[in-house]
Design a protein around this motif. Structure first.
Motif, mmCIF file in Angstrom:
data_model
loop_
_atom_site.group_PDB
_atom_site.id
_atom_site.type_symbol
_atom_site.label_atom_id
_atom_site.label_comp_id
_atom_site.label_asym_id
_atom_site.label_seq_id
_atom_site.Cartn_x
_atom_site.Cartn_y
_atom_site.Cartn_z
ATOM 1 N N ILE A 264 19.003 -52.098 -15.248
ATOM 2 C CA ILE A 264 20.350 -51.661 -14.867
ATOM 3 C C ILE A 264 21.349 -52.716 -15.345
ATOM 4 C CG2 ILE A 264 21.810 -50.866 -12.981
ATOM 5 C CD1 ILE A 264 19.124 -49.285 -13.442
ATOM 6 N N VAL A 265 22.356 -52.295 -16.122
ATOM 7 C CA VAL A 265 23.252 -53.236 -16.800
ATOM 8 C C VAL A 265 24.694 -53.032 -16.346
ATOM 9 C CG1 VAL A 265 23.844 -54.234 -19.028
ATOM 10 C CG2 VAL A 265 21.736 -52.908 -18.804
ATOM 11 N N GLU A 266 25.392 -54.135 -16.041
ATOM 12 C CA GLU A 266 26.790 -54.093 -15.598
ATOM 13 C C GLU A 266 27.595 -55.218 -16.243
ATOM 14 O OE1 GLU A 266 26.954 -53.236 -11.009
ATOM 15 O OE2 GLU A 266 25.246 -54.524 -11.453
ATOM 16 N N PRO A 267 28.929 -55.063 -16.303
ATOM 17 C CA PRO A 267 29.780 -56.181 -16.734
ATOM 18 C C PRO A 267 29.849 -57.248 -15.639
ATOM 19 C CG PRO A 267 31.127 -54.274 -16.144
ATOM 20 C CD PRO A 267 29.701 -53.828 -16.057
ATOM 21 N N ASN A 268 29.947 -58.507 -16.052
ATOM 22 C CA ASN A 268 30.003 -59.606 -15.081
ATOM 23 C C ASN A 268 31.090 -59.440 -14.040
ATOM 24 O OD1 ASN A 268 27.862 -61.170 -16.021
ATOM 25 N ND2 ASN A 268 29.129 -62.271 -17.507
ATOM 26 N N ALA A 271 29.974 -56.446 -11.287
ATOM 27 C CA ALA A 271 28.523 -56.279 -11.124
ATOM 28 C C ALA A 271 28.142 -56.062 -9.661
ATOM 29 C CB ALA A 271 27.800 -57.490 -11.699
ATOM 30 N N CYS A 272 28.568 -54.927 -9.103
ATOM 31 C CA CYS A 272 28.324 -54.668 -7.672
ATOM 32 C C CYS A 272 26.864 -54.330 -7.383
ATOM 33 C CB CYS A 272 29.256 -53.590 -7.145
ATOM 34 S SG CYS A 272 29.161 -51.996 -8.006
ATOM 35 N N ILE A 273 26.178 -53.694 -8.320
ATOM 36 C CA ILE A 273 24.750 -53.413 -8.131
ATOM 37 C C ILE A 273 23.962 -54.717 -8.213
ATOM 38 C CG2 ILE A 273 22.754 -52.128 -8.978
ATOM 39 C CD1 ILE A 273 24.982 -50.320 -7.907
ATOM 40 N N PHE A 274 24.273 -55.539 -9.211
ATOM 41 C CA PHE A 274 23.613 -56.838 -9.367
ATOM 42 C C PHE A 274 23.833 -57.706 -8.126
ATOM 43 C CE2 PHE A 274 23.389 -61.260 -10.609
ATOM 44 C CZ PHE A 274 22.277 -61.307 -11.444
#
Length: 407
Positions: A264-268, A271-274
């Motif tokens: 699962i990839v998000e912008p820094n 990054a709410c999932i991260f």
């Protein structure tokens, strides 16, 4: 450092596989109903699935499959699947019928419109979702109101207005724009059609997620037609997580222990999932602030409550990265190796490709590559969720080198 790529592994991703009831609404049978309904649309067809064989060989893996959602309904992005399916279900609910008994032509008929009267659909969007809702509302003969967060591209605003919506850019971030849209819908008696969920608002987001899973059902059919095996890995970009949760939920329901390894990839900056996965307590931890990123469709700070449970329980890894990762993916897909197809992928569509290339090509990610079991037998699926929905921004990246690689 803001541009750092951060990884979080989920060592518990298989612990709850014996009970996957939270993916029941994404079963192949359920999505069969969705696909059957979309097949009644006059301009429906499966979007292309490209096999980039030469790129895969160059990077040292077996296959790279790119699902090109820029070809979806002429809207240059996948979001119309969720918006159209939710709007259609809302109309069916007003009629007191099941969507299994409906069709596109039936729902757009004057007889149906006269029977249920006027409806105004309201939503907030970074661009693609709002355009999809406006397109669906227009096709069925209803009004739509769309609010966009500050910093939204004027091109995306005008695209939404061209679909007949009353649309405007607010001075709020995405999550606050969602709350404002909800207040407007409540005030005017409209129907909120939002591609995220929160406590007390989960019915319509469930329909939206089911609509998105049409993509995965198409992929399975297309791979079968190719005589190809299922993917071993899937890279899924996340904003609120609705898209990522729907695709992962489908694969989990269909394949269980044998599902693809999911990243699962998000912008820094969003990054709410991260952040939630890194907390270790299983709870949602929002991100606040302006969340500036070229990946506008992923600039969301509060996870979808339905999707979060799927991503928390079944994803294998979570990644937070800088904009240069997406920019790299855009350049790779837009400038293919000889013999491979070109894919025009926008800022929110290409981040998975950029990340895969870095993991496979950079020595510093050797341990990541090993943990994710990426090797010469790997068959990777990446879904390019949008084309050049912001043409000036696309050219700034691909032509002018905006967001150069960070080392």
């Amino acid at each position: 450092m803001l541009s750092e790529i951060k990884f979080k592994y989920n060592s518990n991703s298989g612990d709850k596989i014996s009970d996957i009831s939270n993916t029941d609404f994404l079963s192949k049978e359920s999505i069969g109903t969705v696909r059957k309904f979309f097949e009644t649309f006059p301009n429906y067809k499966a979007t292309p699935l490209h096999s980039l064989n030469n790129l895969a060989k160059y990077l040292g893996i077996d296959k790279i499959y790119i699902k090109d959602e820029s070809k979806r309904f002429g809207l240059n992005a996948f979001k119309s699947l969720g918006g159209a399916y939710a709007v259609s279900n809302c109309i069916c609910e007003k009629l007191g019928i099941d969507i299994e008994d409906a069709s596109f032509e039936m729902l757009k008929s004057k007889e149906i419109k006269d029977k249920i009267g006027d409806i105004t659909f309201v939503t907030a969007t970074d661009g693609n979702h709002g355009r999809g809702v406006a397109w669906a509302a227009k096709n069925f003969g209803y009004k739509s109101i769309v609010y966009m967060p500050k910093g939204s591209a004027k091109d995306r605003l005008e695209n939404i207005r061209r679909e007949g919506a009353e649309a405007s850019i607010t001075d709020m971030n995405y999550d606050d724009a969602v709350r404002y849209a909800k207040s407007v819908a409540d005030k005017i008696g409209g129907i909120m059609v939002q591609d995220t969920a929160w406590d007390g608002y989960e019915h319509i987001p469930t329909w939206i997620m089911q609509g998105y899973t049409t993509i995965t059902d198409e992929v399975i059919s297309q791979l079968q037609d190719m005589g190809a095996e299922k993917p071993t890995h899937v890279f899924l970009q996340a904003g609120v997580g609705s898209f990522a949760g729907s695709i992962l939920g489908y694969f989990t329901n269909l394949y269980r222990e044998d599902r693809p390894i999911s990243i699962i990839v998000e912008p820094n900056t969003a990054a709410c999932i991260f952040k939630s996965a890194s907390s270790g307590d299983g709870k949602i931890h929002p991100v606040t602030g302006d969340m500036e990123t070229i990946m506008a469709g992923l600039a969301c700070g509060e996870p979808n409550t339905i999707s979060w449970k799927i991503l928390r329980d079944y994803a294998n890894a979570y990644v937070s990265c800088g904009d240069y990762v997406s920019a790299r993916g855009m350049r790779i897909l837009g400038n293919p190796l000889p013999g491979d197809d070109q894919v025009i992928s926008g800022e929110s569509g290409a981040v998975g490709m950029g990340l895969l290339s870095l993991i496979l090509q950079r020595e510093k990610f050797k341990d990541v590559k090993e943990k994710l079991k990426l090797d010469s037998n790997s068959k990777v699926l990446i879904i390019s969720t949008e084309g050049d929905t912001y043409p000036d921004g696309y050219r700034e990246v691909v032509w002018d080198g905006r967001c150069p690689s960070y080392e």
